[in-house]
Design an enzyme around this catalytic site. Structure first.
Site, PDB file in Angstrom:
ATOM      1  N   SER A   1       0.476  -0.946  -0.023  1.00 57.70           N
ATOM      2  CA  SER A   1       0.108  -0.710  -0.272  1.00 57.70           C
ATOM      3  C   SER A   1       0.954   1.189  -0.093  1.00 57.70           C
ATOM      4  CB  SER A   1      -0.669  -0.519   1.320  1.00 57.70           C
ATOM      5  OG  SER A   1      -2.257   0.360   1.047  1.00 57.70           O
TER       6      SER A   1
ATOM      7  N   ASP B   1      -8.353  -5.899  -5.605  1.00 58.14           N
ATOM      8  CA  ASP B   1      -8.344  -4.821  -4.839  1.00 58.14           C
ATOM      9  C   ASP B   1      -9.039  -3.490  -5.255  1.00 58.14           C
ATOM     10  OD1 ASP B   1      -7.750  -2.931  -2.551  1.00 58.14           O
ATOM     11  OD2 ASP B   1      -5.745  -2.994  -3.138  1.00 58.14           O
TER      12      ASP B   1
ATOM     13  N   HIS C   1      -6.595  -6.163  -1.435  1.00 52.63           N
ATOM     14  CA  HIS C   1      -5.472  -5.529  -0.683  1.00 52.63           C
ATOM     15  C   HIS C   1      -4.248  -5.665  -0.461  1.00 52.63           C
ATOM     16  CE1 HIS C   1      -4.106  -1.360  -0.499  1.00 52.63           C
ATOM     17  NE2 HIS C   1      -3.421  -1.530   0.422  1.00 52.63           N
TER      18      HIS C   1
END
Length: 440
Positions: free
Chosen positions: A120, A338, A416
């Protein structure tokens, strides 16, 4: 660090099995989220993830391959003491270099291969930290040998989400469940806002030129804020919608770490696991610190790209290409499901990056990632599926592509947090990063 009031809290676990002279560093993102999430719910030896009644041994822990170091980064996150002062990526990266050399000196570690990984917003941390290590010109302590970023915040990722969200809905509406009129409205706005044309112009292999700067004025033209429109309306269809793993349905899953949103609920009446006094004592953590999974802000500039107060240039502009060219062992991966950082947005970013003298990938990714379960045996342990006839083969779990030192991996059926949602695929990614296998 030279300032005793600042530091990084860490967890180190040596490899299970034969020792190896390597250290793999893990950062979570946010910015402002604790890497104890990765340690406890993704790739650590012990796993207590969403919906689990109790912790268990993680059969796909990265410590089965390598020595692991999870660091709460930057200063001010989790148990890491100090006030946020950074206005860019350079300050925390310089502090990390000091910390990591002290760590090696205290534990008498040197001449190890170093791998920097994360997910991320750590898509920015990882290349800046690796670049700061390369700047030391000290292979005894900073022999950077590769890097890995999952679902990374590279490129103009918020704008790329707006550009890429309609094709995502078109492909995955079978799990999101929007009605035909809403999907038609998205398609109309996708064209009116120029997103369809942008993809047509720039999603090419090889690229047909550098992408123009993205200044999408979604404030002046709110109809073009397609990603937020999708996010807001998703809860109308699925009240338990989770942007990180959109295929989840009700009921909401429990989370011992107390995810700070309405996506997951904490155990009633219990503090987040790492805020328990007995846990703090066991981990030698400061008892006076009120631990939270995500805090912030951790960058303090006025504004900055994407509004996070981080003024550093995008990693694509210099530090990430340098790490690729220095190691020829960098993996960028996105979970296909995601919705927080869209796969096509990440690919657009790669197609706008120059490394080893060329812009982007020259050939479209097409090679399947096929996982046969015996391929990922470790420490003389074979993990059985529990079903007769299903132990030898998991199937096609993604697409891979390697060019000029950079490996791309799209991971099917993953959101994610890839080590949490598709741990077998992530284990394979790490095998490649460490040089144990030549392809995924």
């Amino acid at each position: 660090m030279s300032d005793d009031s600042r530091g990084f809290f860490f967890v180190f676990q040596p490899r299970v099995g034969e020792p190896v002279k390597e250290i793999t560093i893990w950062f979570n993102g946010g910015p402002g989220c604790s890497s104890l999430e990765g340690f406890f719910q993704e790739n650590g030896r012990i796993q207590w993830s969403w919906g689990q009644y109790s912790p268990q041994i993680n059969p796909y822990s990265w410590v089965n391959l390598t020595n692991m170091l999870w660091v709460e980064y930057p200063v001010g996150v989790g148990f890491s003491p100090g006030n946020a002062t950074a206005i860019d990526e350079e300050e925390p990266a310089a502090e990390f270099v000091q910390f990591f050399k002290n760590f090696q000196n205290i534990f008498n570690i040197s001449n190890h291969n170093i791998y920097v990984t994360g997910e991320s917003y750590a898509g920015r941390y990882v290349p800046y930290v690796a670049n700061a290590m390369l700047d030391q010109n000290d292979t005894k302590h900073f022999n950077v040998s590769g890097a890995l970023v999952y679902d990374p915040c590279i490129g103009s990722f918020e704008y790329a989400n707006a550009i890429s969200v309609y094709p995502f809905i078109e492909q995955y509406n079978n799990i999101l469940g929007f009605n035909k009129s809403f999907v038609s409205l998205l398609a109309q706005r996708d064209k009116q806002c120029g997103y369809a044309q942008f993809r047509q112009d720039y999603m090419h292999f090889p690229p047909n030129g550098t992408q123009p700067p993205l200044y999408l004025n979604t404030t002046a033209d709110p109809d073009c804020d397609l990603w937020d429109a999708v996010y807001d309306n998703a809860y109308g269809v699925n009240p338990c919608f989770n942007v990180y793993e959109p295929n989840l349905q009700c009921p909401l899953l429990s989370d011992p770490l107390g995810f700070p949103s309405d996506l997951i609920y904490s155990y009633p009446g219990l503090p987040p696991y790492f805020n328990r006094t007995d846990v703090k004592k066991a981990m030698h953590a400061p008892l006076t610190t009120d631990w939270e999974l995500c805090t912030g802000p951790v960058f303090v500039a006025d504004g900055g790209p994407e509004g996070y107060g981080d003024l550093s240039p995008d990693p694509l502009q210099g530090v990430l290409p340098r790490v690729i060219e220095a190691t020829n062992r960098v993996l960028i991966s996105n979970g296909a499901l995601d919705l927080e950082v869209l796969t096509n947005g990440t690919m657009l970013a790669i197609q706008n990056m120059t490394w080893h003298g060329k812009l982007g990938f020259q050939t479209a990714p097409a090679t399947p990632i096929v996982i046969k379960i015996p391929d990922i045996q470790y420490a003389d342990v074979f993990v059985s599926s529990g079903f007769d006839g299903l132990d030898a083969y998991q199937g096609v779990m993604g697409v891979q592509h390697y060019e000029r030192g950079l490996m791309w991996a799209e991971t099917y059926l993953s959101g994610h947090m890839q080590p949490q949602f598709q741990p077998r695929s992530s284990f394979r990614h790490l095998q490649w990063l460490l040089g144990r296998i030549d392809a995924l």
